[in-house]
Write a protein that holds these residues in place. Structure first.
Motif, mmCIF file in Angstrom:
data_model
loop_
_atom_site.group_PDB
_atom_site.id
_atom_site.type_symbol
_atom_site.label_atom_id
_atom_site.label_comp_id
_atom_site.label_asym_id
_atom_site.label_seq_id
_atom_site.Cartn_x
_atom_site.Cartn_y
_atom_site.Cartn_z
ATOM 1 N N SER A 114 -4.405 -3.085 -3.746
ATOM 2 C CA SER A 114 -3.662 -2.142 -2.662
ATOM 3 C C SER A 114 -4.168 -0.582 -3.485
ATOM 4 O O SER A 114 -3.880 0.196 -2.694
ATOM 5 N N GLY A 115 -4.860 -0.455 -4.472
ATOM 6 C CA GLY A 115 -5.196 0.578 -4.822
ATOM 7 C C GLY A 115 -4.492 1.243 -6.217
ATOM 8 O O GLY A 115 -4.892 2.367 -6.650
ATOM 9 N N THR B 298 -3.890 2.008 -10.025
ATOM 10 C CA THR B 298 -4.774 1.645 -11.229
ATOM 11 C C THR B 298 -4.024 1.274 -12.231
ATOM 12 O O THR B 298 -4.595 0.494 -13.087
ATOM 13 N N GLU C 31 0.859 -1.204 -0.086
ATOM 14 C CA GLU C 31 -0.002 0.020 0.003
ATOM 15 C C GLU C 31 0.768 1.209 -0.027
ATOM 16 O O GLU C 31 0.251 2.139 -0.578
ATOM 17 N N ASP D 49 1.252 7.340 -6.410
ATOM 18 C CA ASP D 49 -0.048 8.294 -6.380
ATOM 19 C C ASP D 49 0.538 9.742 -6.219
ATOM 20 O O ASP D 49 0.438 10.667 -6.841
#
Ligand code: PTJ
Length: 255
Positions: free
Chosen positions: A121-122, A124, A86, A93
């Motif tokens: 874990s997010g 894209t 994460e 990000d």
């Protein structure tokens, strides 16, 4: 996972060990990753299991370098995926950087599992499942790279790996940021900026620095990079180990 009591004096280190072991069981960390973790633990112990002054300076320079980059890329292997999935997504990000899975002990199954974990874990976009280029000068699977990702990046973060890819990426004209607890390793010596710190602390610290430095002008960021000296940082890291050991020794002598 074994239930580790929070008050255990070696809590953080034991939890990290459990996470790498769980990564091996789930099939995305290599069994050799356990040995790498043990090596890292040993150096972390010698450093006092804290972010040292020299590591903080290196983290600031790494953040500046990443903010100046046109195409930053962050490499993820089996140990990185086990320890900070994460946190790597949060760093990507904060930078608008690409994540690319790159393995030494490569199997397509492990690459997919790590890419899936990063997506869960997010993340894209995760590269590495369909490499279409190779870093020259490397004989092993770590040479595999993706155009638009590590292959075309101007700044690459390479946590927890052996030195030959670091040298090969530098030979392609890229700036390389290493995360490696061993200040004497080839990776640490060949990188543009070496974070001699545990990845568990280094990645969140790096993200925080990226956020703190992001309002700075390009010339202020360039000044931070210009003033940074990796050789000096590594010498200081060795000194910090020596000072920590001397302090420990004195404490033991006092009883
Ligand atoms: O997933 P793969 O197939 O790509 O393989 C990954 C490993 C880590 C097994 C592979 O890259 C490897 O064998 O690496 P080395 O040569 O053992 O180098 C790893 C370096 O990372 C060593 O210098 C360790 O001291 C350091 N290290 C290990 N754990 C940590 C660490 N540095 C920072 N934080 C850690 N938690």
């Amino acid at each position: 996972m074994t239930d580790i009591p929070r008050f255990h004096p070696r809590y953080a280190s034991l939890v990290a060990r459990e996470r790498v072991a769980a990564g091996v069981k789930s099939g995305f960390t290599s069994s050799q990753g356990l040995i790498a973790q043990g090596r890292g633990e040993c150096f972390d112990y010698l450093l006092g299991e804290k972010t040292t002054e020299s590591a903080a300076v290196a983290t600031r320079a790494a953040a500046a370098l990443l903010l100046l980059a046109e195409h930053p890329a962050l490499s993820v292997n089996g140990n990185v995926a086990a320890l900070v999935p994460e946190e790597m997504v949060a760093l990507a990000d904060a930078l608008g950087a690409l994540l690319e899975v790159n393995l030494f002990h490569r199997s397509e199954e492990r690459v997919k599992k790590i890419a899936d974990l990063l997506r869960a874990s997010g993340a894209t976009e995760v590269l590495g499942e369909n490499p279409n280029a190779a870093v020259s000068g490397l004989e092993h699977a770590r040479a595999l790279a993706t155009r638009g990702g590590i292959y075309d990046a101007d700044v690459v973060l390479i946590p927890l790996e052996d030195g030959d890819r670091c040298e090969a990426l530098a030979a392609m004209g890229k700036k390389v940021i290493a995360i490696d607890l061993n200040p004497l390793s080839r990776t640490a010596r060949k990188a543009t900026v070496s974070l001699v710190d545990n990845i568990l602390r280094a990645v969140p610290n790096l993200t925080a620095q990226v956020k703190e430095l992001s309002p700075l002008s390009r010339s202020d960021l360039e000044k931070i990079v210009l003033e940074y000296d990796n050789e000096r940082t590594l010498r200081q890291a060795v000194e910090e180990i020596r000072n920590h050991l001397q302090a420990q020794f004195k404490e033991h002598q006092r009883g």
